[in-house]
Design a protein around this motif. Sequence first.
Motif, PDB file in Angstrom:
ATOM      1  N   GLU A 259      51.667   2.095 -33.509  1.00 20.86           N
ATOM      2  CA  GLU A 259      50.351   2.729 -33.609  1.00 20.86           C
ATOM      3  C   GLU A 259      49.687   2.407 -34.948  1.00 20.86           C
ATOM      4  N   TYR A 260      50.460   2.394 -35.999  1.00 21.68           N
ATOM      5  CA  TYR A 260      49.923   2.090 -37.332  1.00 21.68           C
ATOM      6  C   TYR A 260      49.440   0.640 -37.406  1.00 21.68           C
ATOM      7  N   LEU A 261      50.232  -0.288 -36.850  1.00 22.55           N
ATOM      8  CA  LEU A 261      49.871  -1.702 -36.920  1.00 22.55           C
ATOM      9  C   LEU A 261      48.697  -2.059 -36.018  1.00 22.55           C
ATOM     10  N   GLU A 262      48.487  -1.324 -34.954  1.00 18.31           N
ATOM     11  CA  GLU A 262      47.324  -1.574 -34.101  1.00 18.31           C
ATOM     12  C   GLU A 262      46.029  -1.467 -34.897  1.00 18.31           C
ATOM     13  N   VAL A 263      46.039  -0.628 -35.896  1.00 12.52           N
ATOM     14  CA  VAL A 263      44.851  -0.409 -36.729  1.00 12.52           C
ATOM     15  C   VAL A 263      44.870  -1.303 -37.968  1.00 12.52           C
ATOM     16  N   HIS A 264      46.023  -1.401 -38.614  1.00 11.30           N
ATOM     17  CA  HIS A 264      46.088  -2.032 -39.928  1.00 11.30           C
ATOM     18  C   HIS A 264      46.523  -3.488 -39.942  1.00 11.30           C
ATOM     19  N   ASP A 265      47.227  -3.972 -38.903  1.00  9.49           N
ATOM     20  CA  ASP A 265      47.674  -5.381 -38.915  1.00  9.49           C
ATOM     21  C   ASP A 265      48.042  -5.833 -37.502  1.00  9.49           C
ATOM     22  N   LYS A 361      55.860  -5.154 -47.027  1.00  7.69           N
ATOM     23  CA  LYS A 361      54.742  -4.529 -47.721  1.00  7.69           C
ATOM     24  C   LYS A 361      53.951  -3.590 -46.818  1.00  7.69           C
ATOM     25  N   VAL A 362      53.656  -4.043 -45.593  1.00  8.98           N
ATOM     26  CA  VAL A 362      52.782  -3.281 -44.694  1.00  8.98           C
ATOM     27  C   VAL A 362      53.526  -2.132 -44.010  1.00  8.98           C
TER      28      VAL A 362
END
Length: 439
Positions: A259-265, A361-362
Motif C-alpha cells: 500500500e505504501y509503495l503504490e503511492v510512493h514508488d 531507503k524507501v
Amino acid sequence: MPNFKELVTFEYENEYESAYDLSVKRNFSIPKIYSANGDLQKRWYVYFSFREPKSGKLKRQTPFYGDANKYKTKEDRMSVLVIYRKVLLRLLNQGYDPYSDNLELHQSIHRKNNVAVPADLTNNNLEKSVPLPGKTSMTVKKAFDFGMKLKEKLVSPSTKRDYESKIKNLLEWLSANHPEIRFISELNKKLVVGFLNDVLHRNSARTRNNYKTDLSSITQVLVDNEIIEQNFIKKIPNLKSIPERNKTYSQNIQEEIFEYLEVHDPILLLYIKFIAYNFLRPIEVCRLKVKDIDIENKRVQFKAKNSPLKTKIIPELLWMELPDLTKLDKEAVLFTPEKIGGEWDTLVDNRRDYFSKRFRKVVKEHFKLGINYGLYSFRHTYITKVYRALMKDSSPFEAKSKLMLITGHSSMTALEKYLRDIDAELPEDYSTMLKNVNE
C-alpha cells in the motif's frame, strides 16, 4: 625433496624386468590400477597404501596418473599404467617412502644410470605448486592470467569478474607481504592460508570460503594444463559460516508495504511483485528486457540460477499490473530507475545493487525493518503461501510436485531443502500428544 612423478617417469623410461624380494615384510600394499570400469572419460591411475609412521596403519596415498590419460584407447592407456605399476612396485621395494625426502634413493637411481643429480633436489620444499619436469615456471601473475584465459570461456561475465577480483587481491597481498615470491612454483599452501586469514580478518568466513573456492578453481586449470603438478588449495578446509537468512513477512507488514509503495514508488512495487508473484530472484528480474516478455502467451523467459534459459508463465495477478509493452523497444531494459522499459547501460550486478539500496531507503528505513528482511523475503513469503494453499487439497508429495513447477527448482531435494530453510512446512498443533504423554 625429489619429485615423485620424476622418479616414476625416469624409471619408466628405463624400464627393465627384474625379480623382487618377497621375503621382506612390506610397509606398503601392492600397487593397483584403477580403470574406471573402462570409462575413458574418467581419469585412470595407479594407487597404493603406505604404512603411516605415527599410527602404524596403512594409509591410501595420492594416486599416480602420469601421462596415461593422454591415451585415447583402453589398450594404450592400460599398457602405460601396467608399466607405471611395475616401476612403482620396484621403487617401493627399493625403499621409496612417501613420508621421507627419498634423496638418497633418487641420487642412487641417477648414479646407476650415469645421470647428474639436479642441484635443487637437495632443497627442503614446502608443499608448493611444483612445476612439472621439463616445464619452465611462470610468474604467479602470468600463470593466473593463463588460467583466466581458459576459464573465461566456461563461466559467465560476472563470475569472470569475481575471479579476476580475487586474483588481483591475492597478487596485491603477495606484493605487500611477500615480495620475494615471483614464480608460481614458489606459491605454497602456507602462503595461501595466510592470505585467506587476512580475508577472514577483514570480512566473513563465507567470503573467505568463496575466495578459497575461486582460487582453487583457477589453480585446477593450471594443474589440468600441466603448468603445476598439484592443487594444494583443495586441501585447505572451509570454515564454518552462519548463512544470512531472509525472514518471511507477516500478512500485515506485507500489505502495508504494498500500500505504501503504490503511492510512493510504483516502479519498485512492480519490481517486488516479479519476485513475489513470479518467484524470480532479484538479479533475474534485473536481467529482463522487454523482449523477454511473451505478450501473446503471457510468459517470461530469463536466465536462471540453475538454467541458461527458463520459461515461466506470468500469473494473471501480475499480468494485470504490467503496462502496455507493445510500443516499447524490444531491447530496452524492463526495469530502470525512472521507468518501465528504457536504456540503462550498466552491469546487471549494478542494477541489482541499485534496487537493493532503493528498497533499503524507501522501505526498510521507513518501516524500521531488521537486517533479516529484504527483497528475497517476498519470494519466501509467497512461496510459503502457495505451498500451504496446495497442502490443503493435496498430499505433501503432490503439493511439492505442483510447487516445483511453479518455483522452478531443479529437483525435489532442492525444493525440500528450500522449504525447510524458510520454515514453510510446519506441523499442526500437537498439544493433544503432549497431554497423552503426561497422562
